[in-house]
Motif scaffolding. Structure first.
Motif, PDB file in Angstrom:
ATOM      1  N   GLU A   1       0.809  -1.217   0.000  1.00  0.00           N
ATOM      2  CA  GLU A   1       0.000   0.000   0.000  1.00  0.00           C
ATOM      3  C   GLU A   1       0.846   1.271   0.000  1.00  0.00           C
ATOM      4  OE1 GLU A   1      -3.415   2.347   0.001  1.00  0.00           O
ATOM      5  OE2 GLU A   1      -3.147   0.215  -0.408  1.00  0.00           O
ATOM      6  N   LYS A   2       1.999   1.227   0.649  1.00  0.00           N
ATOM      7  CA  LYS A   2       2.794   2.453   0.756  1.00  0.00           C
ATOM      8  C   LYS A   2       3.380   2.907  -0.585  1.00  0.00           C
ATOM      9  CE  LYS A   2       7.214   0.317   2.115  1.00  0.00           C
ATOM     10  NZ  LYS A   2       8.267   0.311   3.150  1.00  0.00           N
ATOM     11  N   PHE A   3       3.342   2.035  -1.594  1.00  0.00           N
ATOM     12  CA  PHE A   3       3.825   2.419  -2.913  1.00  0.00           C
ATOM     13  C   PHE A   3       2.693   2.722  -3.894  1.00  0.00           C
ATOM     14  CE2 PHE A   3       7.552   0.120  -1.293  1.00  0.00           C
ATOM     15  CZ  PHE A   3       8.566   1.000  -1.616  1.00  0.00           C
ATOM     16  N   VAL A   4       1.471   2.519  -3.460  1.00  0.00           N
ATOM     17  CA  VAL A   4       0.322   2.703  -4.355  1.00  0.00           C
ATOM     18  C   VAL A   4      -0.315   4.067  -4.070  1.00  0.00           C
ATOM     19  CG1 VAL A   4      -1.917   1.807  -5.071  1.00  0.00           C
ATOM     20  CG2 VAL A   4      -0.082   0.227  -4.423  1.00  0.00           C
ATOM     21  N   PHE A   5      -0.309   4.925  -5.092  1.00  0.00           N
ATOM     22  CA  PHE A   5      -0.818   6.289  -4.919  1.00  0.00           C
ATOM     23  C   PHE A   5      -1.806   6.644  -6.025  1.00  0.00           C
ATOM     24  CE2 PHE A   5       3.698   6.295  -3.547  1.00  0.00           C
ATOM     25  CZ  PHE A   5       3.474   6.390  -2.186  1.00  0.00           C
ATOM     26  N   LYS A   6      -2.771   7.457  -5.633  1.00  0.00           N
ATOM     27  CA  LYS A   6      -3.694   8.000  -6.615  1.00  0.00           C
ATOM     28  C   LYS A   6      -3.945   9.457  -6.255  1.00  0.00           C
ATOM     29  CE  LYS A   6      -8.186   7.400  -8.820  1.00  0.00           C
ATOM     30  NZ  LYS A   6      -9.448   6.627  -8.856  1.00  0.00           N
ATOM     31  N   LEU A   7      -3.571  10.330  -7.158  1.00  0.00           N
ATOM     32  CA  LEU A   7      -3.766  11.755  -6.913  1.00  0.00           C
ATOM     33  C   LEU A   7      -5.269  12.030  -6.850  1.00  0.00           C
ATOM     34  CD1 LEU A   7      -2.144  14.382  -6.604  1.00  0.00           C
ATOM     35  CD2 LEU A   7      -2.453  14.747  -9.059  1.00  0.00           C
ATOM     36  N   GLN A   8      -5.716  12.569  -5.726  1.00  0.00           N
ATOM     37  CA  GLN A   8      -7.143  12.796  -5.517  1.00  0.00           C
ATOM     38  C   GLN A   8      -7.630  14.020  -6.304  1.00  0.00           C
ATOM     39  OE1 GLN A   8      -8.959  10.466  -3.376  1.00  0.00           O
ATOM     40  NE2 GLN A   8      -6.989   9.535  -3.952  1.00  0.00           N
ATOM     41  N   THR A   9      -8.680  13.822  -7.061  1.00  0.00           N
ATOM     42  CA  THR A   9      -9.213  14.923  -7.885  1.00  0.00           C
ATOM     43  C   THR A   9      -9.990  15.941  -7.049  1.00  0.00           C
ATOM     44  OG1 THR A   9     -11.174  13.598  -8.390  1.00  0.00           O
ATOM     45  CG2 THR A   9      -9.336  13.514  -9.956  1.00  0.00           C
ATOM     46  N   GLU A  10     -10.481  15.507  -5.899  1.00  0.00           N
ATOM     47  CA  GLU A  10     -11.187  16.396  -4.970  1.00  0.00           C
ATOM     48  C   GLU A  10     -10.464  16.378  -3.625  1.00  0.00           C
ATOM     49  OE1 GLU A  10     -13.666  18.229  -5.898  1.00  0.00           O
ATOM     50  OE2 GLU A  10     -14.030  17.303  -7.865  1.00  0.00           O
ATOM     51  N   LEU A  11     -10.680  17.410  -2.824  1.00  0.00           N
ATOM     52  CA  LEU A  11     -10.061  17.475  -1.506  1.00  0.00           C
ATOM     53  C   LEU A  11     -10.522  16.281  -0.677  1.00  0.00           C
ATOM     54  CD1 LEU A  11      -8.312  19.228   0.436  1.00  0.00           C
ATOM     55  CD2 LEU A  11     -10.473  20.190   1.288  1.00  0.00           C
ATOM     56  N   PRO A  12      -9.604  15.445  -0.214  1.00  0.00           N
ATOM     57  CA  PRO A  12      -9.984  14.249   0.532  1.00  0.00           C
ATOM     58  C   PRO A  12     -10.696  14.570   1.849  1.00  0.00           C
ATOM     59  CG  PRO A  12      -7.724  14.078  -0.253  1.00  0.00           C
ATOM     60  CD  PRO A  12      -8.152  15.498  -0.476  1.00  0.00           C
ATOM     61  N   GLU A  13     -11.620  13.706   2.228  1.00  0.00           N
ATOM     62  CA  GLU A  13     -12.346  13.871   3.487  1.00  0.00           C
ATOM     63  C   GLU A  13     -11.393  13.847   4.681  1.00  0.00           C
ATOM     64  OE1 GLU A  13     -15.597  14.276   4.430  1.00  0.00           O
ATOM     65  OE2 GLU A  13     -16.028  14.760   2.332  1.00  0.00           O
ATOM     66  N   ALA A  14     -10.279  13.122   4.517  1.00  0.00           N
ATOM     67  CA  ALA A  14      -9.332  12.964   5.626  1.00  0.00           C
ATOM     68  C   ALA A  14      -8.750  14.287   6.091  1.00  0.00           C
ATOM     69  CB  ALA A  14      -8.203  12.022   5.213  1.00  0.00           C
ATOM     70  N   THR A  15      -8.772  15.324   5.223  1.00  0.00           N
ATOM     71  CA  THR A  15      -8.187  16.613   5.611  1.00  0.00           C
ATOM     72  C   THR A  15      -9.017  17.325   6.672  1.00  0.00           C
ATOM     73  OG1 THR A  15      -9.316  17.703   3.750  1.00  0.00           O
ATOM     74  CG2 THR A  15      -7.045  16.940   3.394  1.00  0.00           C
ATOM     75  N   ARG A  16     -10.236  16.848   6.905  1.00  0.00           N
ATOM     76  CA  ARG A  16     -11.075  17.445   7.956  1.00  0.00           C
ATOM     77  C   ARG A  16     -10.425  17.280   9.328  1.00  0.00           C
ATOM     78  NH1 ARG A  16     -16.339  18.633   6.506  1.00  0.00           N
ATOM     79  NH2 ARG A  16     -17.018  17.885   4.453  1.00  0.00           N
ATOM     80  N   ALA A  17      -9.572  16.257   9.444  1.00  0.00           N
ATOM     81  CA  ALA A  17      -8.940  15.976  10.738  1.00  0.00           C
ATOM     82  C   ALA A  17      -7.626  16.729  10.931  1.00  0.00           C
ATOM     83  CB  ALA A  17      -8.691  14.475  10.868  1.00  0.00           C
TER      84      ALA A  17
ATOM     85  N   ILE B   1       0.598  17.058   4.049  1.00  0.00           N
ATOM     86  CA  ILE B   1       0.754  17.179   2.590  1.00  0.00           C
ATOM     87  C   ILE B   1       0.192  15.945   1.891  1.00  0.00           C
ATOM     88  CG2 ILE B   1       2.464  17.222   0.730  1.00  0.00           C
ATOM     89  CD1 ILE B   1       4.221  18.948   2.619  1.00  0.00           C
ATOM     90  N   TYR B   2       0.539  14.769   2.396  1.00  0.00           N
ATOM     91  CA  TYR B   2       0.076  13.537   1.751  1.00  0.00           C
ATOM     92  C   TYR B   2      -1.443  13.385   1.855  1.00  0.00           C
ATOM     93  CZ  TYR B   2       5.048  12.353   1.919  1.00  0.00           C
ATOM     94  OH  TYR B   2       6.407  12.368   1.766  1.00  0.00           O
ATOM     95  N   LEU B   3      -2.003  13.731   3.012  1.00  0.00           N
ATOM     96  CA  LEU B   3      -3.454  13.650   3.170  1.00  0.00           C
ATOM     97  C   LEU B   3      -4.150  14.599   2.195  1.00  0.00           C
ATOM     98  CD1 LEU B   3      -3.759  13.504   7.068  1.00  0.00           C
ATOM     99  CD2 LEU B   3      -4.520  11.732   5.460  1.00  0.00           C
ATOM    100  N   THR B   4      -3.557  15.750   1.974  1.00  0.00           N
ATOM    101  CA  THR B   4      -4.159  16.766   1.111  1.00  0.00           C
ATOM    102  C   THR B   4      -4.214  16.341  -0.351  1.00  0.00           C
ATOM    103  OG1 THR B   4      -3.460  18.534   2.601  1.00  0.00           O
ATOM    104  CG2 THR B   4      -3.921  19.150   0.304  1.00  0.00           C
ATOM    105  N   PHE B   5      -3.170  15.649  -0.793  1.00  0.00           N
ATOM    106  CA  PHE B   5      -3.100  15.306  -2.217  1.00  0.00           C
ATOM    107  C   PHE B   5      -3.404  13.836  -2.528  1.00  0.00           C
ATOM    108  CE2 PHE B   5      -0.603  19.133  -1.793  1.00  0.00           C
ATOM    109  CZ  PHE B   5      -1.016  19.879  -2.889  1.00  0.00           C
ATOM    110  N   LEU B   6      -3.124  12.946  -1.560  1.00  0.00           N
ATOM    111  CA  LEU B   6      -3.274  11.512  -1.823  1.00  0.00           C
ATOM    112  C   LEU B   6      -4.356  10.840  -0.981  1.00  0.00           C
ATOM    113  CD1 LEU B   6       0.532  10.584  -1.972  1.00  0.00           C
ATOM    114  CD2 LEU B   6      -1.024  10.904  -3.905  1.00  0.00           C
TER     115      LEU B   6
END
Length: 550
Positions: free
Chosen positions: A448-464, A516-521
């Protein structure tokens, strides 16, 4: 000293008379084709293949024979085969069992194979050749049926008492006076795993096919008095091994460390070779195991990754690094679901860089043997190409919106190459190959640590995100807005910028990078943050940072 050169030095001492005579040395190895061959079997193969290559480098006449053992009987059923179909075949020689029609529920093609052993041997042979090794292949049944094993069979039967004594003295195994070192093919049911030879008159043996001789097969009860020659019988393993040394004239053959344990197969084979066949034990060294994810594998049980699958997963030089990169007395742990493949690429790149300045030290010797003998004369020129880190290539392979070669050129430029970062034809070919293998790995094994997908929308995780994390992201957005260039700064420049923000905002590195990672990935981890951000579009980065920090 490179382990292969050390072993070659020992060969020069032990076989000095035969080498001096100019006679051809015979290197041999074998594998029983009892199912899909796991990649662990290639540890012994590479030892013998490497020795053969080293003999060739020294100009010593030699042959490298590799046996596909199809005479052994089926004594275990691979998990990927239908038990109902093959239960009746248990105990029969592998060459006498039909080609599989279904593996793991999927129909398969025979591809020219005429029996079970040949089918799996063909698959393994293709993997061996793809790895760059070129032994002379043959089948055990060819030896027996041709009559070449007849003399050894006669000697072993005539000296059955000696064999029984060796078994007792070396391994503590008791054999009754009516036990003979041979397994016949039952004329009635075709099985060899259930037969017992109980008498020998100098020309024929008396055998019985016992209904309860073993737990995994049922004998038919037939008894007969037959000739054991020309493929009608075979040796048990511990006698088969030295018999082939004698029959073929083997000079070099080692084996797995399990065979070299005290009282084990090698000790028994040595005594039988010397006392029954009057043939000296060949030169040999023990090799450690090749593990997958820390586990030893079994072909018959269907455990572990197949040689076919693993060889296809990486290019030849990377697979050879996995095999050659550690001394033969050290375990190899190849974990395709972990860091193994990226780390192998990093190790290869480091060796390649070192080879440019030194072609004679131990690392250079290892690097040479990662390539087929035909490639070695031009190896110095071949390393003059840009080798992008595999982990970075794997990331770019998951970013379809980016121009792959443009980003590779940026990476090369960042290294301040003399050519200014322009990609050569060799650079593009290397990058293309790495992208191809990176995609294979990502599709089948990558953690999993090598699998990335650039999120097209702001991820829900950034709420935290915490207040301090949002403040740091806002500071980064402000820094980028005042940069006059329309493109993102380099990875190195961003690395320094992030360090400055870490200090000015008094935020822990882990908190900054995870934000940074939560924001983009949408996950809390990712590739090196500076480089990761540098390959994105500047306007997109600024907008996303502002959204996350709002």
């Amino acid at each position: 000293m490179f382990w292969l050169d050390r072993i070659f030095g020992d060969i020069e001492v032990q076989l000095k008379d035969k080498i001096a005579s100019g006679k051809t040395l015979l290197v041999r190895d074998e594998k029983t084709a009892s199912g899909r061959v796991h990649v662990g079997s290639m540890r012994a193969l590479v030892l013998h293949a490497a020795i053969a290559e080293r003999l060739g480098e020294a100009g010593i006449p030699h042959e490298f024979k590799y046996e596909m053992n199809d005479m052994d009987h089926m004594d275990g059923l691979p998990a990927y085969l239908d038990k109902a179909v093959y239960e009746k075949e248990m105990g029969k020689p592998l060459y006498a069992i039909p080609v599989p029609e279904v593996i793991s529920g999927f129909s398969v093609q025979a591809d020219g194979a005429t029996n079970f052993a040949e089918f799996f041997a063909n698959e393994y042979r293709a993997a061996i050749l793809k790895a760059g090794f070129k032994p002379e292949f043959y089948y055990a049944s060819e030896l027996y049926r041709s009559g070449k094993m007849n003399e050894a069979i006669r000697l072993a039967l005539d000296k059955a008492e000696v064999v029984r004594r060796i078994y007792k003295e070396v391994s503590g195994a008791e054999r009754k006076d009516d036990w003979f070192p041979l397994l016949t093919m039952c004329e009635q049911c075709g099985k060899s795993g259930t037969t017992r030879v109980v008498a020998w008159d100098g020309e024929k043996v008396t055998y019985r096919c016992l209904p309860k001789a073993v737990e995994w097969a049922v004998g038919c009860g037939h008894e007969a008095h037959v000739s054991p020659f020309d493929g009608r019988a075979k040796f048990p393993w511990k006698i088969d091994w030295p018999a082939k040394w004698f029959v073929l004239g083997v000079d070099i053959e080692g084996g797995g460390k399990d065979h070299y344990s005290k009282g084990g197969a090698r000790d028994v084979a040595k005594r039988i070779s010397e006392e029954v066949f009057n043939y000296p034990e060949p030169f040999g060294v023990a090799n450690e195991f090749f593990l997958i994810g820390g586990k030893k594998m079994s072909s018959s049980k269907g455990a572990g990754a197949s040689a076919k699958d693993i060889v296809a997963l990486v290019p030849q030089h990377i697979f050879r690094l996995a095999l050659f990169g550690k001394d033969v007395n050290q375990q190899i742990n190849f974990d395709p679901e972990g860091d193994t493949i990226p780390l192998l690429y990093d190790q290869y790149d480091k060796l390649a860089e070192g080879y440019k300045t030194n072609q004679t030290d131990d690392y250079a010797r290892l690097f040479q043997y990662l390539h087929a003998a035909s490639e070695r004369p031009g190896l110095l020129k071949a390393v003059e190409r840009f080798l992008p880190r595999f982990s970075q290539v794997a990331f770019l392979a998951q970013m379809p919106h980016m121009d792959f070669f443009e980003e590779i050129a940026k990476l090369k430029h960042a290294e301040k190459r003399e050519d200014g970062g322009e990609l050569t034809e060799a650079d593009r070919a290397e990058a293309t190959e790495r992208r191809e293998y990176a995609q294979k790995w990502l599709d089948a094994y990558a953690p999993e640590k090598f699998v990335f997908k650039l999120q097209t929308e702001l991820p829900e995780a950034t709420r935290a995100l915490s207040t301090i994390q949002k403040k740091a992201l806002s500071a980064l957005a402000d820094c980028l807005k005042v940069e006059p260039a329309p493109q993102m700064p380099s990875g190195e420049a961003l690395h320094h910028k992030l360090h400055e923000i870490k200090e000015s905002e008094e935020i822990a590195p882990g908190e900054l990078f995870s934000a940074i990672y939560l924001t983009f990935l949408g996950k809390s981890f990712g590739p090196k943050a500076g480089w990761f951000l540098s390959v994105l579009e500047k306007d997109f980065v600024i907008k996303r940072l502002q959204e996350a920090s709002a």
